[in-house]
Design an enzyme around this catalytic site. Structure first.
Site, PDB file in Angstrom:
ATOM      1  CG  HIS A  58      -2.144  -0.735   1.194  1.00 56.15           C
ATOM      2  ND1 HIS A  58      -3.293  -0.263   0.595  1.00 56.15           N
ATOM      3  CD2 HIS A  58      -2.455  -1.966   1.669  1.00 56.15           C
ATOM      4  CE1 HIS A  58      -4.255  -1.170   0.701  1.00 56.15           C
ATOM      5  NE2 HIS A  58      -3.774  -2.220   1.350  1.00 56.15           N
ATOM      6  CD  GLU A  98      -6.756  -3.918  -0.215  1.00 50.07           C
ATOM      7  OE1 GLU A  98      -5.877  -4.709  -0.604  1.00 50.07           O
ATOM      8  OE2 GLU A  98      -6.733  -3.362   0.894  1.00 50.07           O
ATOM      9  CB  SER A 111       1.329  -7.575  -1.320  1.00 47.62           C
ATOM     10  OG  SER A 111      -0.063  -7.774  -1.184  1.00 47.62           O
TER      11      SER A 111
HETATM   12 FE   LIG Z   1      -4.965  -3.901   1.730  1.00 51.87          FE
END
Ligand SMILES: [Fe+2]
Length: 250
Positions: free
Chosen positions: A128, A169, A188
């Site tokens: 993030h 996201e 990620s």
């Molecule tokens: Fe997240």
């Protein structure tokens, strides 16, 4: 420096005990970065890669949240604030509105490199925080927090949750003639990123209307995601969402 006082989120604020991380945890961080970064050099949005350098992430050591926040705050006012774990929605929104990103301090173990059910420091910081160095994205995210914090309407909050999901996201952006990733869940997760890049996921042009009406599925790889053309688009969409929210028509 950020001076806004947090009230709802206050019970969840902790200190990051940086000295408590052991060598093996730093090694797990290094392994996670080594797995992800070469793929991201090819597939991540340029703003993510710039943010990675701006906040001074190190590839072989877990990040100190104080150190990265010291580099981030003067640029956009955002700060990576350590929290004890998953936050209830009102606390989460309060923190976003105050430009304090709730950041977990625990790190996944070696036996779950690809996936953790709850966010860890790798997802929160590596996934993030680099985007928070980008001025337009930074403003969008704070505005998102303000709008969500100001409503109790659960239908509206569910729709705004989809906006968060398909941008912050799992957002995609067109750069040149390529699709790049900027959403933390893609950044990620090696598997999620490759799912998109290998063509297993349909990509629609981002529209606020379709995004807020597309339900989220959390237990499978995505079959549909949305690509913006610039971060101005989600910034504008958030302002449109706010106007619609005010008259209850999102
Ligand atoms: Fe997240």
């Amino acid at each position: 420096m950020q001076t806004a006082t947090l009230t709802i989120a206050a019970p969840y604020l902790i200190e990051q005990d940086y000295a408590a991380y052991c060598d093996d945890q730093h090694a797990v961080w290094a392994e996670l970065v080594d797995r992800a970064y070469p793929q991201l050099e090819r597939h991540a949005a340029r703003e993510y890669l710039e943010g990675f350098e701006i906040i001074g992430l190190e590839r072989d050591r877990l990040p100190s949240l104080k150190a990265i926040s010291a580099r981030l705050e003067p640029r956009t006012g955002w700060n990576a604030t350590p929290v004890s774990g998953f936050l209830p929605a009102p606390a989460f929104f309060e923190m976003l509105a105050a430009r304090r990103f709730p950041t977990t301090t625990w790190l996944r173990g070696r036996n779950s490199l690809e996936y953790t059910p709850e966010p860890d420091i790798f997802h929160d910081v590596f996934g993030h925080v680099p985007m928070h160095a980008h001025a337009v994205f930074a403003d969008f995210l704070a505005q998102y927090g303000r709008v969500c914090a100001s409503t109790q309407d659960q239908v509206l909050l569910e729709k705004l949750g989809r906006l968060f999901w398909y941008t912050v996201e799992f957002g995609l952006i067109r750069q040149g003639d390529e699709v790049k990733v900027y959403g933390s869940g893609l950044i990620s997760s090696h598997g999620e990123c490759m799912n998109v890049m290998s063509g297993h996921c349909a990509i629609h042009e981002f529209t606020l209307d379709e995004v807020v009406n597309t339900p989220v599925k959390v237990d499978e790889m995505h079959h549909l995601l949305f690509a913006i053309n610039s971060f101005d688009q989600i910034y504008e969409a958030m302002h449109v969402a706010e106007r619609h929210a005010a008259i209850g028509s999102l």
